[in-house]
Design an enzyme around this catalytic site. Structure first.
Site, PDB file in Angstrom:
ATOM      1  N   ARG A  16       0.809  -1.228   0.000  1.00 27.61           N
ATOM      2  CA  ARG A  16       0.000   0.000   0.000  1.00 27.61           C
ATOM      3  C   ARG A  16       0.837   1.271   0.000  1.00 27.61           C
ATOM      4  O   ARG A  16       0.428   2.280  -0.560  1.00 27.61           O
ATOM      5  CB  ARG A  16      -0.949  -0.005   1.182  1.00 27.61           C
ATOM      6  CG  ARG A  16      -2.028  -1.052   0.977  1.00 27.61           C
ATOM      7  CD  ARG A  16      -3.097  -0.867   1.982  1.00 27.61           C
ATOM      8  NE  ARG A  16      -4.163  -1.835   1.822  1.00 27.61           N
ATOM      9  CZ  ARG A  16      -5.197  -1.926   2.640  1.00 27.61           C
ATOM     10  NH1 ARG A  16      -5.285  -1.111   3.662  1.00 27.61           N
ATOM     11  NH2 ARG A  16      -6.136  -2.816   2.448  1.00 27.61           N
ATOM     12  N   ASP A  21     -15.973  10.009   6.984  1.00 28.91           N
ATOM     13  CA  ASP A  21     -14.866   9.052   6.948  1.00 28.91           C
ATOM     14  C   ASP A  21     -13.595   9.847   7.213  1.00 28.91           C
ATOM     15  O   ASP A  21     -13.570  11.068   7.061  1.00 28.91           O
ATOM     16  CB  ASP A  21     -14.798   8.366   5.574  1.00 28.91           C
ATOM     17  CG  ASP A  21     -14.076   7.023   5.634  1.00 28.91           C
ATOM     18  OD1 ASP A  21     -14.735   5.973   5.618  1.00 28.91           O
ATOM     19  OD2 ASP A  21     -12.816   7.026   5.712  1.00 28.91           O
TER      20      ASP A  21
END
Ligand code: SAM
Length: 274
Positions: A43, A142
């Site tokens: 990632r 979020d």
């Protein structure tokens, strides 16, 4: 460590992994298991490549000396898996609640990822009221700025709505043409029902309108330790109406926090208000 022995594009040590974990925990409350070393590598590698750096140690130095990198770091490491009407049994619960509690004013979707969950909530509200301009505010939040942008855009690959009924597809989505072929966009009337905002659940200083009747907080608490979960729940409950409901994800369990929330049914809780 499973990964460092392989030939890798960027030097990456156990110490780097530990460092990433510590920073992520401090910034987001997310606890990464020991086994997530390869995930962290893959990632962050993309970001390291973009920045034209050559090692994880260099990247961590960069992160600590550039405030604006923090958001990229967080966006890279959050897991955003979601879908329309995920854990579908919650939506009839929502519909029933709206029928039984006509005074419902506000719903908060607390880890809304790319938007499928709050739009599923909005579809359920629209169906309950038989119209888009229902008197209910839906707030979606979020920590990840990238998924919030996707959610605001409301554009999805057409496969994402495969599980919806023909009626839902027709009423709530518009098919893209030309360069947008193969994609759908939520209709403006549905998009207008949801407001998106960036919020870190672990910061505990959220400024949200209240009282809140319903909180959907699904599949995010699992990333936090028990202590953090309870602190977040306490703050949430303080913002909720007495008759409100808290909807959790399938693997989240708050049996150890009965002084804050009590189980009503399958992963649906009620706030304990004194
Ligand atoms: C696995 S997704 C769940 C999405 C949706 N709730 C569902 O169940 O389909 C978890 C989401 O939580 C968000 N998240 C992680 N840590 C967070 C935090 N500290 N504050 C707010 N959101 C967070 C991630 O960015 C991600 O989008």
């Amino acid at each position: 460590m499973t990964n460092v022995t392989k030939k890798q594009e960027f030097a990456y040590s156990q110490q780097d992994f530990q460092h990433v974990r510590d920073i992520l925990y401090k910034k987001t409350g997310i606890q990464l298991a020991d086994s997530k070393d390869s995930m962290v590598y893959s990632r962050l590698a993309r970001r390291i490549r973009e920045l034209k750096l050559t090692t994880f140690a260099e990247y961590l130095q960069y992160l600590l000396s550039h405030d604006e990198e923090e958001q990229h770091f967080i966006n890279s490491l959050t897991t955003n898996l979601t879908s329309f009407f995920r854990e579908a049994h919650h939506f009839p619960v929502l519909k029933r609640y709206l029928q039984e509690m006509p005074d419902t004013k506000r719903i908060w979707c607390a880890a809304s990822s790319t938007g499928e969950e709050p739009y599923s909530i909005a579809m359920t509200v629209a169906e309950s009221f038989g119209r888009f301009d229902a008197p209910i505010e839906i707030i979606a939040s979020d920590i990840d700025s990238k998924v919030l942008q996707t959610a605001r855009d409301g554009i999805y690959p057409i496969e994402r709505i495969e599980g919806l009924t023909q009626e839902q597809k027709k009423r709530y989505f518009k098919k893209g043409t030309g360069t947008n072929a193969g994609k759908v966009r939520v209709v403006p009337e549905l998009a207008k029902m949801v407001s998106f905002t960036q919020l870190n659940l672990t910061s505990l200083n959220w400024q949200l309108p209240s009282p809140i009747d319903i909180i959907f907080c699904r599949n995010v608490m699992i990333y936090f330790d028990k202590e953090t979960q309870v602190r977040i729940l306490e703050r949430m409950v303080s913002l909720m109406t007495k008759k409100g409901i808290y909807v959790a994800g399938h693997s989240e369990n708050f049996a150890a926090a009965e002084h804050v929330v009590k189980l009503l049914g399958k992963t649906v809780y009620k706030p304990v208000k004194r």
